[in-house]
Scaffold this active site. Structure first.
Site, PDB file in Angstrom:
ATOM      1  N   ASP A   5      41.884  77.919  48.418  1.00  0.00           N
ATOM      2  CA  ASP A   5      43.131  78.545  48.880  1.00  0.00           C
ATOM      3  C   ASP A   5      43.018  80.070  48.853  1.00  0.00           C
ATOM      4  O   ASP A   5      42.265  80.630  48.061  1.00  0.00           O
ATOM      5  CB  ASP A   5      44.286  78.072  47.977  1.00  0.00           C
ATOM      6  CG  ASP A   5      45.642  78.308  48.622  1.00  0.00           C
ATOM      7  OD1 ASP A   5      45.709  78.477  49.863  1.00  0.00           O
ATOM      8  OD2 ASP A   5      46.640  78.344  47.884  1.00  0.00           O
ATOM      9  N   HIS A  57      39.869  82.518  57.411  1.00  0.00           N
ATOM     10  CA  HIS A  57      39.249  81.187  57.480  1.00  0.00           C
ATOM     11  C   HIS A  57      37.751  81.302  57.788  1.00  0.00           C
ATOM     12  O   HIS A  57      36.939  80.539  57.265  1.00  0.00           O
ATOM     13  CB  HIS A  57      39.950  80.326  58.534  1.00  0.00           C
ATOM     14  CG  HIS A  57      41.391  80.042  58.196  1.00  0.00           C
ATOM     15  ND1 HIS A  57      41.773  79.597  56.952  1.00  0.00           N
ATOM     16  CD2 HIS A  57      42.540  80.158  58.917  1.00  0.00           C
ATOM     17  CE1 HIS A  57      43.091  79.444  56.925  1.00  0.00           C
ATOM     18  NE2 HIS A  57      43.578  79.777  58.108  1.00  0.00           N
ATOM     19  N   LEU A 104      23.158  66.329  46.771  1.00  0.00           N
ATOM     20  CA  LEU A 104      24.610  66.508  46.641  1.00  0.00           C
ATOM     21  C   LEU A 104      25.359  65.774  47.761  1.00  0.00           C
ATOM     22  O   LEU A 104      24.912  65.757  48.911  1.00  0.00           O
ATOM     23  CB  LEU A 104      24.925  68.012  46.734  1.00  0.00           C
ATOM     24  CG  LEU A 104      26.404  68.409  46.806  1.00  0.00           C
ATOM     25  CD1 LEU A 104      27.121  68.129  45.489  1.00  0.00           C
ATOM     26  CD2 LEU A 104      26.543  69.880  47.176  1.00  0.00           C
ATOM     27  N   SER A 117      49.232  70.347  45.555  1.00  0.00           N
ATOM     28  CA  SER A 117      49.335  70.299  47.022  1.00  0.00           C
ATOM     29  C   SER A 117      48.720  69.025  47.627  1.00  0.00           C
ATOM     30  O   SER A 117      48.003  69.084  48.628  1.00  0.00           O
ATOM     31  CB  SER A 117      48.705  71.552  47.649  1.00  0.00           C
ATOM     32  OG  SER A 117      49.353  72.720  47.183  1.00  0.00           O
TER      33      SER A 117
HETATM   34  C1  IPE Z   1      46.181  73.403  50.117  1.00  0.00           C
HETATM   35  O1  IPE Z   1      46.510  74.712  50.389  1.00  0.00           O
HETATM   36  C2  IPE Z   1      45.417  72.801  51.255  1.00  0.00           C
HETATM   37  C3  IPE Z   1      44.059  73.315  51.475  1.00  0.00           C
HETATM   38  C4  IPE Z   1      43.454  74.209  50.740  1.00  0.00           C
HETATM   39  C5  IPE Z   1      43.364  72.746  52.598  1.00  0.00           C
HETATM   40  P1  IPE Z   1      47.907  75.097  51.045  1.00  0.00           P
HETATM   41  O2  IPE Z   1      47.886  76.566  51.245  1.00  0.00           O
HETATM   42  O3  IPE Z   1      48.161  74.256  52.236  1.00  0.00           O
HETATM   43  O4  IPE Z   1      48.942  74.670  49.905  1.00  0.00           O
HETATM   44  P2  IPE Z   1      50.433  75.162  49.636  1.00  0.00           P
HETATM   45  O5  IPE Z   1      51.172  75.125  50.937  1.00  0.00           O
HETATM   46  O6  IPE Z   1      50.335  76.565  49.106  1.00  0.00           O
HETATM   47  O7  IPE Z   1      50.947  74.218  48.610  1.00  0.00           O
HETATM   48  C1  IPE Z   2      43.465  77.868  52.568  1.00  0.00           C
HETATM   49  O1  IPE Z   2      43.922  79.170  52.761  1.00  0.00           O
HETATM   50  C2  IPE Z   2      42.983  77.237  53.853  1.00  0.00           C
HETATM   51  C3  IPE Z   2      43.853  76.162  54.355  1.00  0.00           C
HETATM   52  C4  IPE Z   2      44.926  75.702  53.757  1.00  0.00           C
HETATM   53  C5  IPE Z   2      43.493  75.566  55.625  1.00  0.00           C
HETATM   54  P1  IPE Z   2      45.388  79.471  53.263  1.00  0.00           P
HETATM   55  O2  IPE Z   2      45.353  79.579  54.755  1.00  0.00           O
HETATM   56  O3  IPE Z   2      46.361  78.489  52.718  1.00  0.00           O
HETATM   57  O4  IPE Z   2      45.636  80.901  52.626  1.00  0.00           O
HETATM   58  P2  IPE Z   2      46.991  81.462  52.013  1.00  0.00           P
HETATM   59  O5  IPE Z   2      47.447  80.484  50.981  1.00  0.00           O
HETATM   60  O6  IPE Z   2      47.956  81.597  53.139  1.00  0.00           O
HETATM   61  O7  IPE Z   2      46.594  82.772  51.415  1.00  0.00           O
HETATM   62 MG    MG Z   3      47.446  78.460  51.003  1.00  0.00          MG
END
Ligand code: IPE
Ligand code: IPE
Ligand code: MG
Length: 240
Positions: free
Chosen positions: A24, A41, A135, A195
């Site tokens: 995240d 990303h 792995l 999440s």
């Molecule tokens: C969890 O992150 C999902 C992934 C890392 C793929 P999110 O950014 O979607 O989670 P929330 O919305 O903060 O709970």
């Molecule tokens: C995690 O990073 C990637 C996915 C959930 C796909 P985020 O895109 O959720 O990044 P933040 O939480 O907005 O910083």
């Molecule tokens: Mg996020």
């Protein structure tokens, strides 16, 4: 790779067999740099490859990466499309990397809800790497813990006559029943929540929160998480 100080803190005889990572913070990383979320990303994917390699070198058995949740479809179509494109491109471009490192790719999540070409690419990558004994990297893509349990129960019911329900029977119908439960679940970017990640499998995982945003993560962060895990006392409801 030169051993970092953090790497030296790890006891190689007590590694977690299975690590899950909620990767995240890509969006926040990009915003802090004044860039588009998509750039976060892109950086996040580079880090994922680095961490996969580090986990393979350490001798970790299974690494589940939370790539895209069943809730992430709520995001803007451009962002969703970009992430799907990255996955597609990665699977094509990095097959040699997986082959060289004898890494097996697996999928967790509902392939039925993915764009058909992505579902096919994942299936092919799983097929192509099926015999590799290094792995195992499980890509959680269109994955939700509740959805996985729901699909497991549906699969069970589809057999017609349903035997007496047991935990083991439900487990056998999850996405990857042969994979051991995660010992360690890491979340980056400081949020203290699950999440919808590995709800069934993570029942007795040790959780580790890192404040570092995923695109800033390094091998040393992985080593620090494993070292912290090795300090924990796992009781599984018993008494030590
Ligand atoms: C969890 O992150 C999902 C992934 C890392 C793929 P999110 O950014 O979607 O989670 P929330 O919305 O903060 O709970
Ligand atoms: C995690 O990073 C990637 C996915 C959930 C796909 P985020 O895109 O959720 O990044 P933040 O939480 O907005 O910083
Ligand atoms: Mg996020």
């Amino acid at each position: 790779m030169p051993l970092s100080t953090e790497m030296r803190l790890i006891d190689p005889s007590r590694l977690p067999a299975h690590i899950g990572i909620i990767m995240d913070g890509n969006g926040r990383w990009a915003r802090r740099k004044g860039q588009l979320r998509t750039q976060g990303h892109l950086e996040g994917l580079k880090v994922a490859k680095k961490i996969v390699k580090a986990a393979a070198d350490l001798g970790i058995g299974y690494l589940t990466l939370y790539v895209f949740s069943t809730e992430n479809w709520k995001r803007a179509a451009e962002e969703v499309g970009f992430i799907m494109g990255l996955v597609k491109q990665h699977l094509k471009a990095e097959l040699a990397f997986y082959r060289e490192n004898r890494i097996r790719i697996r999928h967790a999540g509902d392939p039925g809800g993915l764009p058909p070409d992505i579902a096919r690419d994942i299936q092919e990558a799983c097929e192509d790497t099926r015999t590799f004994e290094g792995l195992q990297v499980i890509l959680a893509l269109n994955y939700g813990g509740r959805d996985e349990i729901l699909r497991a129960v549906r699969r069970l019911l589809s057999h017609g006559e349903v035997p007496a329900l047991t935990e083991d029977l439900i487990r056998q119908h999850l996405d990857n029943p042969d994979i051991p439960d995660p010992d360690l679940i890491i979340r980056t970017a400081g949020e203290h929540r699950i999440s919808n990640f590995l709800l069934w499998e993570g029942a007795y995982a040790e959780y580790y929160i890192s404040d570092t945003l995923w695109p800033d993560w390094t091998e040393a962060d992985l080593a620090a998480a494993i070292a912290a895990y090795q300090q924990r006392e796992r009781r599984f409801g018993g008494i030590s």
